[in-house]
Design a protein around this motif. Structure first.
Motif, short mmCIF file in Angstrom:
data_model
loop_
_atom_site.label_atom_id
_atom_site.label_comp_id
_atom_site.label_asym_id
_atom_site.label_seq_id
_atom_site.Cartn_x
_atom_site.Cartn_y
_atom_site.Cartn_z
N GLY A 33 49.55 -71.73 47.61
CA GLY A 33 49.94 -71.00 46.41
C GLY A 33 50.30 -69.56 46.71
O GLY A 33 50.16 -69.09 47.83
N LEU A 34 50.77 -68.87 45.69
CA LEU A 34 51.24 -67.50 45.84
C LEU A 34 50.29 -66.46 45.24
O LEU A 34 50.60 -65.28 45.21
CB LEU A 34 52.62 -67.36 45.19
N GLU A 35 49.14 -66.90 44.75
CA GLU A 35 48.23 -66.00 44.03
C GLU A 35 47.87 -64.76 44.84
O GLU A 35 47.94 -63.63 44.34
CB GLU A 35 46.96 -66.74 43.62
N ASN A 36 47.48 -64.92 46.10
CA ASN A 36 47.07 -63.77 46.90
C ASN A 36 48.23 -62.80 47.13
O ASN A 36 48.06 -61.58 47.03
CB ASN A 36 46.48 -64.21 48.24
N VAL A 37 49.41 -63.31 47.43
CA VAL A 37 50.57 -62.45 47.65
C VAL A 37 50.94 -61.73 46.36
O VAL A 37 51.21 -60.52 46.36
CB VAL A 37 51.77 -63.26 48.19
N GLU A 38 50.93 -62.44 45.24
CA GLU A 38 51.26 -61.81 43.96
C GLU A 38 50.26 -60.72 43.61
O GLU A 38 50.64 -59.64 43.15
CB GLU A 38 51.32 -62.87 42.85
N CYS A 41 50.86 -57.72 46.01
CA CYS A 41 52.10 -57.01 45.64
C CYS A 41 51.87 -56.20 44.37
O CYS A 41 52.36 -55.07 44.25
CB CYS A 41 53.25 -57.99 45.46
N HIS A 54 66.09 -66.26 50.50
CA HIS A 54 64.95 -67.02 51.01
C HIS A 54 65.48 -68.27 51.70
O HIS A 54 66.19 -69.06 51.09
CB HIS A 54 64.01 -67.40 49.86
N ALA A 124 43.07 -62.78 51.46
CA ALA A 124 44.40 -63.00 52.01
C ALA A 124 44.33 -63.48 53.47
O ALA A 124 43.47 -63.07 54.23
CB ALA A 124 45.22 -61.72 51.92
N GLU A 128 49.84 -64.17 54.59
CA GLU A 128 49.96 -63.44 53.31
C GLU A 128 49.98 -61.94 53.54
O GLU A 128 50.79 -61.22 52.96
CB GLU A 128 48.81 -63.85 52.38
N THR A 131 53.27 -60.98 55.10
CA THR A 131 54.34 -61.02 54.10
C THR A 131 54.34 -59.76 53.25
O THR A 131 55.39 -59.14 53.05
CB THR A 131 54.19 -62.27 53.21
N VAL A 132 53.18 -59.37 52.76
CA VAL A 132 53.10 -58.17 51.91
C VAL A 132 53.42 -56.92 52.73
O VAL A 132 54.08 -56.00 52.23
CB VAL A 132 51.72 -58.07 51.22
#
Length: 135
Positions: A33-38, A41, A54, A124, A128, A131-132
């Motif tokens: 999922g994207l929760e940690n990246v979101e 950010c 992408h 994270a 992750e 990415t951030v």
């Protein structure tokens, strides 16, 4: 760190930050999922707001990304490139207009991301955080 007279020299700030990054998955299991990246950010002082290409698939993503980046630069665009994995240096993963992220940027920004994770309970992973950091 190099060995001098039988003793290991202290790590630079860059080396210490990257070494800590390589170890985060020992404590933070991968969660889809994207929760940690979101979350990261959203907590970061400079959220990303630029067009993104992408590239997904099984093989050739790095080569395609590299070619698109070079083509866009040749057309006069400023480009950022984020690829994984790296070949010889962690800094290869993040580039702006063909220039690798500097060691000083990594040693300044990565500890700030670690602190955000600790302060806000964001577990994270290596990918992750990387990415951030790239954004």
């Amino acid at each position: 760190a190099e060995i001098v007279m039988g003793r290991r020299a202290p790590l630079s700030a860059y080396e210490a930050a990257v070494r800590k990054l390589y170890q985060v998955n020992m404590w933070n299991p991968v969660k889809l999922g994207l929760e940690n990246v979101e979350r990261l950010c959203g907590l970061s002082p400079r959220p990303l707001s630029v067009p993104i290409v992408h590239i997904a698939g099984t093989n050739g993503k790095g080569s395609v990304a590299w070619k698109i980046s070079h083509g866009m630069r040749a057309a006069g665009y400023k480009t950022g490139l984020f690829v994984s994995p790296h070949v010889s240096s962690f800094r290869e993963r993040m580039q702006v207009d063909g220039q690798l992220i500097s060691e000083s940027s990594v040693e300044t920004l990565l500890p700030k991301l670690f602190a955000l994770c600790e302060e806000h309970g964001v577990p994270a992973t290596f990918f992750e955080l990387t990415t951030v950091l790239a954004f």
